[in-house]
Design an enzyme around this catalytic site. Sequence first.
Site: not given
Ligand code: 13P
Length: 290
Positions: A208, A82, A50, A211, A180
Amino acid sequence: MTFASTKQLALEARAAGYAVPAVNIVDGISIAAVVKAADSVGSPIILQTSVKTVKYFGAPVLAALAQAAADDASVPVALHLDHCPDRAVITEAIAHGWSSVLFDASDRPFDVARAETAEVTAEAHARGVDVESEIENIVGVEDGVGSDDPNVHFYSDEQLVEVAQETSTDLIAPALGTAHGLYKAAPVLLVDRVRALAALTDIPIVLHGGTGLSAEEFRAFIDAGVSKINISTALKLSYMYSARDHLAEAERTGKWEPVKLFDQIRDSVTETVIEHIQLFGSAGRAGVTA
Ligand code: 13P
């Protein structure tokens, strides 16, 4: 080994029906853990940073840590920046050898996003760096970037593909109903949108907000044409919960050994990443560009 091309890894994944895991790392321990996971099951892997992590460690340190891990691995490792709306940080990542950058123009109006994406791809391609492009809003804030408002910018499939083709974008990050962070309510997943985009273009499609999705949901997205899946929150939770558990045990036993803490975090993160590799079908696929 030099970093692999993110675009190449995603194209190979799309052709073979799996997705390359793109995992947000936060430090040297997590870099080592993610690469170890990929190496142990023969999966290509994308290390994502990031903007916040780049600013914390500095681009030279982060690139050197990732390079050292990639040098030790027998699988292709790409290094990806990212969500980055900041053109100066994009330039920095390009200069320090990142494989690819996500130019996040989702905070700009359509015409500005299109014009700036073209500038970024020209700058990146001149140095052999791939560009993922995001001009729509993906819900949720990722390390300080993004918004919780889903509908600020959302375009037609044709518009998205037209902009991607016109700007020579290497990977597209469309809004696909995911978010996210942890889901507060069940998401409405736009799997059909992936199928429609994949019918219009061969440009790899990125999911994206990985999770929290189920094995069936990941499989549906991959079958529809997604070939890079981003995971961040799952790694953060694995990292922090294992640290918490270790510190509770240290408190109980009175044994305070930092290296044992690092080991426990690394092992936990490695396990989490292997689980995702199995879900994405990328185990054993590393032969091609290694
Ligand atoms: P999560 O945090 O939901 O896993 O998403 C990660 C993401 O899309 C990073 O760009």
